[in-house]
Every structure is written in C-alpha cells, then in structure tokens.
Design a protein around this motif. Structure first.
Motif, mmCIF file in Angstrom:
data_model
loop_
_atom_site.group_PDB
_atom_site.id
_atom_site.type_symbol
_atom_site.label_atom_id
_atom_site.label_comp_id
_atom_site.label_asym_id
_atom_site.label_seq_id
_atom_site.Cartn_x
_atom_site.Cartn_y
_atom_site.Cartn_z
ATOM 1 N N PRO A 177 -8.468 -5.115 -4.592
ATOM 2 C CA PRO A 177 -9.752 -5.590 -4.057
ATOM 3 C C PRO A 177 -10.852 -4.534 -4.235
ATOM 4 C CG PRO A 177 -7.980 -5.833 -2.436
ATOM 5 C CD PRO A 177 -7.445 -4.997 -3.561
ATOM 6 N N PRO A 178 -12.109 -4.953 -4.199
ATOM 7 C CA PRO A 178 -13.218 -3.997 -4.285
ATOM 8 C C PRO A 178 -13.079 -2.898 -3.226
ATOM 9 C CG PRO A 178 -14.045 -6.233 -4.448
ATOM 10 C CD PRO A 178 -12.581 -6.332 -4.087
ATOM 11 N N GLY A 179 -13.329 -1.671 -3.653
ATOM 12 C CA GLY A 179 -13.295 -0.540 -2.733
ATOM 13 C C GLY A 179 -11.908 0.021 -2.449
ATOM 14 N N LYS A 180 -10.881 -0.537 -3.052
ATOM 15 C CA LYS A 180 -9.508 -0.082 -2.788
ATOM 16 C C LYS A 180 -8.911 0.610 -4.005
ATOM 17 C CE LYS A 180 -9.277 -1.439 1.428
ATOM 18 N NZ LYS A 180 -9.127 -0.451 2.501
ATOM 19 N N GLU A 181 -7.700 1.138 -3.845
ATOM 20 C CA GLU A 181 -7.013 1.887 -4.891
ATOM 21 C C GLU A 181 -5.602 1.349 -5.070
ATOM 22 O OE1 GLU A 181 -7.149 6.045 -3.856
ATOM 23 O OE2 GLU A 181 -9.259 5.919 -3.316
ATOM 24 N N SER A 182 -5.000 1.665 -6.239
ATOM 25 C CA SER A 182 -3.638 1.191 -6.502
ATOM 26 C C SER A 182 -2.670 1.896 -5.559
ATOM 27 C CB SER A 182 -3.252 1.404 -7.972
ATOM 28 O OG SER A 182 -3.333 2.767 -8.317
ATOM 29 N N PHE A 183 -2.204 3.043 -5.886
ATOM 30 C CA PHE A 183 -1.291 3.770 -5.010
ATOM 31 C C PHE A 183 -1.862 5.137 -4.683
ATOM 32 C CE2 PHE A 183 1.942 0.748 -6.657
ATOM 33 C CZ PHE A 183 2.319 0.234 -5.431
ATOM 34 N N ILE A 184 -1.442 6.128 -5.444
ATOM 35 C CA ILE A 184 -1.896 7.495 -5.243
ATOM 36 C C ILE A 184 -1.716 8.208 -6.582
ATOM 37 C CG2 ILE A 184 0.364 8.357 -4.501
ATOM 38 C CD1 ILE A 184 -1.148 10.009 -2.345
ATOM 39 N N PHE A 185 -2.503 9.225 -6.839
ATOM 40 C CA PHE A 185 -2.371 9.992 -8.077
ATOM 41 C C PHE A 185 -0.946 10.527 -8.162
ATOM 42 C CE2 PHE A 185 -2.831 13.789 -10.727
ATOM 43 C CZ PHE A 185 -3.575 13.293 -11.781
ATOM 44 N N HIS A 186 -0.256 10.196 -9.266
ATOM 45 C CA HIS A 186 1.162 10.545 -9.396
ATOM 46 C C HIS A 186 1.539 10.687 -10.863
ATOM 47 C CE1 HIS A 186 1.129 6.227 -10.090
ATOM 48 N NE2 HIS A 186 2.328 6.347 -10.666
ATOM 49 N N LEU A 187 2.711 11.233 -11.095
ATOM 50 C CA LEU A 187 3.273 11.279 -12.437
ATOM 51 C C LEU A 187 4.774 11.046 -12.348
ATOM 52 C CD1 LEU A 187 4.741 14.330 -12.977
ATOM 53 C CD2 LEU A 187 2.352 14.960 -12.771
ATOM 54 N N VAL A 200 12.202 10.328 -10.400
ATOM 55 C CA VAL A 200 11.531 11.453 -9.765
ATOM 56 C C VAL A 200 10.054 11.306 -10.102
ATOM 57 C CG1 VAL A 200 11.275 13.958 -9.675
ATOM 58 C CG2 VAL A 200 13.556 12.933 -9.970
ATOM 59 N N ALA A 201 9.231 11.327 -9.080
ATOM 60 C CA ALA A 201 7.780 11.231 -9.272
ATOM 61 C C ALA A 201 7.120 12.331 -8.449
ATOM 62 C CB ALA A 201 7.261 9.862 -8.847
ATOM 63 N N ASP A 202 6.079 12.905 -9.013
ATOM 64 C CA ASP A 202 5.362 13.966 -8.318
ATOM 65 C C ASP A 202 3.987 13.478 -7.886
ATOM 66 O OD1 ASP A 202 7.360 15.909 -8.586
ATOM 67 O OD2 ASP A 202 6.686 16.421 -10.592
ATOM 68 N N PHE A 203 3.539 13.991 -6.748
ATOM 69 C CA PHE A 203 2.190 13.786 -6.239
ATOM 70 C C PHE A 203 1.527 15.169 -6.260
ATOM 71 C CE2 PHE A 203 4.983 10.777 -3.880
ATOM 72 C CZ PHE A 203 4.597 9.635 -4.540
ATOM 73 N N PRO A 204 1.051 15.608 -7.438
ATOM 74 C CA PRO A 204 0.615 17.003 -7.589
ATOM 75 C C PRO A 204 -0.542 17.412 -6.685
ATOM 76 C CG PRO A 204 0.025 15.708 -9.533
ATOM 77 C CD PRO A 204 0.887 14.840 -8.672
ATOM 78 N N ARG A 205 -1.412 16.493 -6.352
ATOM 79 C CA ARG A 205 -2.546 16.847 -5.491
ATOM 80 C C ARG A 205 -2.119 17.050 -4.043
ATOM 81 N NH1 ARG A 205 -6.768 12.519 -8.142
ATOM 82 N NH2 ARG A 205 -6.986 13.617 -10.127
ATOM 83 N N SER A 215 0.854 -1.181 0.000
ATOM 84 C CA SER A 215 0.000 0.000 0.000
ATOM 85 C C SER A 215 0.891 1.233 0.000
ATOM 86 C CB SER A 215 -0.940 -0.001 1.211
ATOM 87 O OG SER A 215 -0.191 0.006 2.398
ATOM 88 N N HIS A 216 0.342 2.338 -0.460
ATOM 89 C CA HIS A 216 1.108 3.578 -0.505
ATOM 90 C C HIS A 216 0.961 4.301 0.830
ATOM 91 C CE1 HIS A 216 2.661 7.438 -1.719
ATOM 92 N NE2 HIS A 216 3.127 6.850 -2.816
ATOM 93 N N PRO A 217 2.070 4.714 1.439
ATOM 94 C CA PRO A 217 1.983 5.341 2.765
ATOM 95 C C PRO A 217 1.226 6.668 2.790
ATOM 96 C CG PRO A 217 4.244 5.426 1.928
ATOM 97 C CD PRO A 217 3.447 4.578 0.978
ATOM 98 N N LEU A 218 1.031 7.309 1.644
ATOM 99 C CA LEU A 218 0.305 8.576 1.608
ATOM 100 C C LEU A 218 -1.164 8.406 1.245
ATOM 101 C CD1 LEU A 218 3.000 10.809 -0.150
ATOM 102 C CD2 LEU A 218 2.509 10.612 2.302
ATOM 103 N N ASN A 219 -1.619 7.154 1.063
ATOM 104 C CA ASN A 219 -3.015 6.899 0.708
ATOM 105 C C ASN A 219 -3.553 5.762 1.572
ATOM 106 O OD1 ASN A 219 -5.496 6.318 -0.385
ATOM 107 N ND2 ASN A 219 -4.771 6.026 -2.477
#
Length: 166
Positions: free
Chosen positions: A59-69, A133-138, A28-32
C-alpha cells in the motif's frame, strides 16, 4: 506398490478467476513497523515445494519487509504496476512496471518501499531451501531458518569456530 498412501496432488492450473476465491494474506516484518504486504501465494495453490511464487501488493506509504540479504536462497522481483523505490546495496532507484530484480547468492542487500500514492503490485519468488541464512546488515542481526524454526541473533554476539589448519 507401497503401503504408504500419497497425499493428493494439488492442481497444476490455478486460473485467474480463482484468485478472487482466495483469502488475501497480510504480512509484516517484526523488525520493521512500516512493513505491510498483502497478497497471495500462487506457488501454494499448485503444490510447489521448492519454489515460492507470490503476487504481492504494498500500500502507499508502506514497505515490503526490511533491508536484507540472502546467503543461500535466490530471490527475484518483477513489478507489475505502480512505482516503488528499490534499495539495492547502497543505491536507491525508482522502479516501475516491467522492471525485474534478481538476487543471486550471496545477494546484495535489498528492500522495496512505496512512498507513492498508488499501490505497488509485483511478483516475488525464490527458492525454498531447508536452511536459509539472511542478514539484516543495518541492524547487525542474522536470521537462521531451519525448516519452520526461525532464529535471529546479534551478529556481534557470534563466536567464530576454528578447527585449525591442516
């Protein structure tokens, strides 16, 4: 002939029957707090070093990591089964079996979530460079990875350097 002994190579074939022998990894992503992925790294099984290739499940109701680029590593996703919502820039679209997403660098922001009742299964892959380098713009944050060392910091706190114009 060299005196340095090479490490044994991994097999180049990893059979479908061998999947069941692997312990599934959970990540899991520590920021999500809603991030939850389960799966196996197929690239690890055959010794790939410059390319990651993973069989993943949300799984249902979950997400991959976090919005990133990504700034330097290309990435792709291929949906095998289930449905999900892909956030691609500011657009959200439903994705399903056979849909393919590619993120050349610098990439558009992206994220995958599963608000549906069935598991979302997909293949994820991409480059494994020494530096990423990856950004989490939100969130206004930037991740810098050098080898296995990962740092994250607030983009607002960044000091830009200028060496002057020549």
């Amino acid at each position: 002939m060299t005196s340095k002994q090479e490490a044994p190579r991994k097999p180049v074939l990893f059979r479908a029957a061998d999947h069941a022998q692997l312990k599934e990894q959970t990540q899991s992503h520590p920021l999500n707090p809603n991030s939850l992925l389960r799966g196996i790294s197929l690239s690890e099984q055959v010794g790939l070093q410059r390319l990651g290739f993973h069989l993943l499940r949300i799984p249902p109701g979950k997400e991959s990591f976090i919005f990133h680029l990504h700034q330097s590593e290309e990435e792709f996703l291929y949906i095998l089964s289930g449905r999900g919502i892909a956030e691609l820039g500011e657009e959200s679209v439903e994705v399903g079996p056979g849909d393919f997403m590619g993120f050349p660098t610098p990439s558009v922001g992206h994220h995958l979530r599963n608000p549906f009742q069935e598991e979302l299964v997909y293949i994820s892959g991409g480059e494994r460079r020494q530096v990423e380098v990856a950004d989490f713009p939100r969130l206004g944050k930037r991740l810098v990875r050098f080898g296995t060392q990962v740092s994250i910091f607030d983009v607002a706190a960044v000091q830009n350097l200028s060496f002057g114009e020549e």
